[in-house]
Design a protein around this motif. Structure first.
Motif, PDB file in Angstrom:
ATOM      1  N   ALA A 243       3.044   4.035 -15.776  1.00 11.06           N
ATOM      2  CA  ALA A 243       3.544   3.342 -14.588  1.00 11.06           C
ATOM      3  C   ALA A 243       3.548   4.265 -13.374  1.00 11.06           C
ATOM      4  CB  ALA A 243       4.953   2.801 -14.857  1.00 11.06           C
ATOM      5  N   LEU A 244       3.951   5.524 -13.570  1.00 12.14           N
ATOM      6  CA  LEU A 244       3.957   6.479 -12.459  1.00 12.14           C
ATOM      7  C   LEU A 244       2.543   6.787 -11.987  1.00 12.14           C
ATOM      8  CD1 LEU A 244       6.733   8.968 -13.632  1.00 12.14           C
ATOM      9  CD2 LEU A 244       6.831   7.442 -11.653  1.00 12.14           C
ATOM     10  N   ALA A 245       1.604   6.891 -12.920  1.00 12.24           N
ATOM     11  CA  ALA A 245       0.221   7.180 -12.552  1.00 12.24           C
ATOM     12  C   ALA A 245      -0.352   6.066 -11.684  1.00 12.24           C
ATOM     13  CB  ALA A 245      -0.628   7.374 -13.802  1.00 12.24           C
ATOM     14  N   LEU A 246      -0.127   4.819 -12.080  1.00  4.48           N
ATOM     15  CA  LEU A 246      -0.661   3.715 -11.288  1.00  4.48           C
ATOM     16  C   LEU A 246       0.096   3.560  -9.980  1.00  4.48           C
ATOM     17  CD1 LEU A 246      -2.627   1.461 -10.877  1.00  4.48           C
ATOM     18  CD2 LEU A 246      -1.207  -0.031 -12.298  1.00  4.48           C
ATOM     19  N   LEU A 247       1.413   3.783  -9.998  1.00  4.12           N
ATOM     20  CA  LEU A 247       2.185   3.736  -8.755  1.00  4.12           C
ATOM     21  C   LEU A 247       1.632   4.738  -7.750  1.00  4.12           C
ATOM     22  CD1 LEU A 247       4.608   3.044  -6.944  1.00  4.12           C
ATOM     23  CD2 LEU A 247       5.966   4.677  -8.283  1.00  4.12           C
ATOM     24  N   HIS A 248       1.407   5.971  -8.201  1.00  2.65           N
ATOM     25  CA  HIS A 248       0.893   6.993  -7.287  1.00  2.65           C
ATOM     26  C   HIS A 248      -0.520   6.658  -6.825  1.00  2.65           C
ATOM     27  CE1 HIS A 248       0.527  10.783  -5.284  1.00  2.65           C
ATOM     28  NE2 HIS A 248      -0.455  11.201  -6.074  1.00  2.65           N
ATOM     29  N   ALA A 249      -1.350   6.119  -7.726  1.00  2.00           N
ATOM     30  CA  ALA A 249      -2.713   5.752  -7.339  1.00  2.00           C
ATOM     31  C   ALA A 249      -2.700   4.676  -6.267  1.00  2.00           C
ATOM     32  CB  ALA A 249      -3.487   5.263  -8.565  1.00  2.00           C
ATOM     33  N   GLU A 288      -3.333  -4.803  -8.141  1.00  2.00           N
ATOM     34  CA  GLU A 288      -3.393  -5.014  -9.589  1.00  2.00           C
ATOM     35  C   GLU A 288      -2.002  -4.875 -10.214  1.00  2.00           C
ATOM     36  OE1 GLU A 288      -6.503  -5.343 -12.844  1.00  2.00           O
ATOM     37  OE2 GLU A 288      -6.584  -5.469 -10.668  1.00  2.00           O
ATOM     38  N   LEU A 289      -1.714  -5.725 -11.178  1.00  2.00           N
ATOM     39  CA  LEU A 289      -0.444  -5.684 -11.915  1.00  2.00           C
ATOM     40  C   LEU A 289       0.773  -5.748 -10.996  1.00  2.00           C
ATOM     41  CD1 LEU A 289      -1.397  -3.101 -14.660  1.00  2.00           C
ATOM     42  CD2 LEU A 289      -0.542  -5.401 -15.080  1.00  2.00           C
ATOM     43  N   GLY A 290       0.668  -6.546  -9.957  1.00  2.00           N
ATOM     44  CA  GLY A 290       1.813  -6.761  -9.082  1.00  2.00           C
ATOM     45  C   GLY A 290       2.003  -5.733  -7.990  1.00  2.00           C
ATOM     46  N   GLY A 291       1.127  -4.725  -7.910  1.00  2.00           N
ATOM     47  CA  GLY A 291       1.214  -3.763  -6.828  1.00  2.00           C
ATOM     48  C   GLY A 291       2.254  -2.676  -7.053  1.00  2.00           C
ATOM     49  N   ARG A 292       2.509  -1.929  -5.981  1.00  2.00           N
ATOM     50  CA  ARG A 292       3.363  -0.739  -6.075  1.00  2.00           C
ATOM     51  C   ARG A 292       4.785  -1.058  -6.503  1.00  2.00           C
ATOM     52  NH1 ARG A 292       3.506   1.098  -0.497  1.00  2.00           N
ATOM     53  NH2 ARG A 292       3.016  -1.081  -0.073  1.00  2.00           N
ATOM     54  N   GLY A 293       5.323  -2.164  -6.015  1.00  2.00           N
ATOM     55  CA  GLY A 293       6.699  -2.502  -6.361  1.00  2.00           C
ATOM     56  C   GLY A 293       6.890  -2.691  -7.851  1.00  2.00           C
ATOM     57  N   GLU A 294       5.947  -3.374  -8.479  1.00  2.00           N
ATOM     58  CA  GLU A 294       6.052  -3.610  -9.919  1.00  2.00           C
ATOM     59  C   GLU A 294       5.907  -2.309 -10.709  1.00  2.00           C
ATOM     60  OE1 GLU A 294       6.996  -6.142 -11.393  1.00  2.00           O
ATOM     61  OE2 GLU A 294       6.616  -7.882 -10.131  1.00  2.00           O
ATOM     62  N   GLN A 295       5.054  -1.401 -10.223  1.00  2.83           N
ATOM     63  CA  GLN A 295       4.903  -0.135 -10.948  1.00  2.83           C
ATOM     64  C   GLN A 295       6.175   0.706 -10.821  1.00  2.83           C
ATOM     65  OE1 GLN A 295       2.340  -0.954 -12.452  1.00  2.83           O
ATOM     66  NE2 GLN A 295       1.663  -2.300 -10.807  1.00  2.83           N
ATOM     67  N   GLY A 296       6.799   0.665  -9.659  1.00  6.99           N
ATOM     68  CA  GLY A 296       8.052   1.396  -9.482  1.00  6.99           C
ATOM     69  C   GLY A 296       9.140   0.880 -10.415  1.00  6.99           C
ATOM     70  N   LEU A 297       9.258  -0.445 -10.531  1.00  7.44           N
ATOM     71  CA  LEU A 297      10.244  -1.025 -11.436  1.00  7.44           C
ATOM     72  C   LEU A 297       9.938  -0.684 -12.885  1.00  7.44           C
ATOM     73  CD1 LEU A 297      10.594  -4.517  -9.718  1.00  7.44           C
ATOM     74  CD2 LEU A 297      12.400  -2.805  -9.922  1.00  7.44           C
ATOM     75  N   ALA A 298       8.648  -0.736 -13.232  1.00 14.83           N
ATOM     76  CA  ALA A 298       8.255  -0.408 -14.603  1.00 14.83           C
ATOM     77  C   ALA A 298       8.563   1.052 -14.926  1.00 14.83           C
ATOM     78  CB  ALA A 298       6.773  -0.701 -14.801  1.00 14.83           C
ATOM     79  N   ALA A 299       8.298   1.949 -13.963  1.00 12.99           N
ATOM     80  CA  ALA A 299       8.585   3.364 -14.192  1.00 12.99           C
ATOM     81  C   ALA A 299      10.078   3.592 -14.338  1.00 12.99           C
ATOM     82  CB  ALA A 299       8.037   4.196 -13.034  1.00 12.99           C
TER      83      ALA A 299
END
Length: 331
Positions: A243-249, A288-299
């Motif tokens: 999740a952090l990798a995709l958030l940062h990307a 993809e996958l809901g964007g940055r907000g979703e990756q932050g929540l997942a992380a």
């Protein structure tokens, strides 16, 4: 973390360089928004480069390296999901592979075409079906995706269920997109560096001006960090790392693409320079996958569980994150 590539990994990447050399430059006079090559795709399959994850000596890190390397080409290749997700779901699924989240099937799907395998990931599990003409609506008018895209009109009732954890598929999906974004960012940076080194203003190359050098250096640091975070996530198999990798990307793509188009004086937003072949692909991956907000929540959910759920008076959790947090309203 091992930062040096193994001999096997170096050999695999060297083979890909040799195989992809005819596709490393643009076709003469081609100003397309998206480029594909059936010959390149067939060569990758024939030589087994999309199956390296199944080789014990290579594994997911090498698969991520392959994805990153192929993403640097001006030609869009369906490699990320095939190399990192398909082995978990079913190695025999027909390609190309398209992944959608349950309940989020209305957006553009990369490489969707008749005969493609569509994998639906959601709370009810992982299921797949083969796309047919009646399920596909082509993108209308001029699109700015730089990928071949289409829209899924509906999910059929008859699907194939797969005995695999949806959370693991989601984790691999994040790693795949992060690795692809790393390659796109690297190629875009190389293209910009070439341009500003050749383009002269006031009798000297643009790259010699201090302000530009500083911004380019910052962008290179950001681009390099996307690469290493993607490889770390591939190596650890940890949902939080993915999740952090995709958030940062996705954060990096949003930041550096703006710089790159500015450095080129707006070129790359038009078709006379190939920069769009990477930055417009990145633009689609940021959603993809809901964007940055979703990756932050997942992380947050993966790293802190319930402690990461509270934010102001409302919060939301990704439906497929491990140990989903409870929404609470602070007293």
């Amino acid at each position: 973390m091992q930062l040096a590539l193994s001999e096997d990994q170096v050999q695999v990447l060297d083979f890909i360089d040799a195989l992809a050399r005819p596709y490393a430059t643009l076709p003469m006079h081609d100003v397309s928004l998206a480029l594909e090559s059936a010959d390149l795709d067939a060569a990758l399959v024939e030589n087994g480069f999309l199956d390296v994850m199944a080789v014990e000596e290579l594994g997911p890190v090498t698969a991520a390296l392959v994805v990153e390397k192929l993403a640097r080409l001006p030609f869009a290749v369906e490699a990320a999901l095939s190399a990192l997700v398909r082995p978990l779901v079913d190695p025999d699924l027909p390609r190309p592979l398209c992944l959608v989240e349950e309940g989020r099937t209305g957006g553009p799907l990369r490489f969707l075409r008749p005969g493609a395998s569509v994998v639906v990931v959601g709370p009810s599990g992982v299921r797949s079906f083969t796309a047919t003409h009646d399920m596909i609506a082509p993108a209308q008018g001029d699109t700015l995706y730089a990928y071949p895209v289409a829209f899924l009109t509906h999910v059929p009732e008859a699907t194939t269920a797969h005995d695999v954890d949806a959370a693991q598929v989601l984790r691999a999906w994040r790693v795949a997109i992060a690795a692809e974004a790393a390659g796109l960012l690297g190629a875009a940076l190389a293209s910009v560096v070439t341009y500003v080194s050749d383009r002269k203003q006031f009798g000297r190359p643009l790259a010699t001006f201090q302000a530009m050098r500083h911004r380019l250096a910052e962008d290179q640091v950001v681009t390099n960090s996307v690469h290493w975070l993607a490889l770390r996530a591939a190596g650890t198999g940890d949902p939080g790392d993915a999740a952090l990798a995709l958030l940062h990307a996705q954060e990096a793509a949003r930041r550096v693409c703006y710089d790159y188009h500015q450095f080129l004086g707006g070129m790359g937003m038009t078709l006379e320079h190939p920069l769009h072949l990477w930055t417009y692909r990145l633009k689609l991956l940021t959603a993809e996958l809901g964007g940055r907000g979703e990756q932050g929540l997942a992380a947050a959910a993966a790293l802190w569980g319930d402690a990461g759920s509270s934010s102001g008076t409302a919060c939301a959790s990704h439906p497929f994150t491990p140990s989903p947090p409870r929404c609470r309203t602070p007293a």
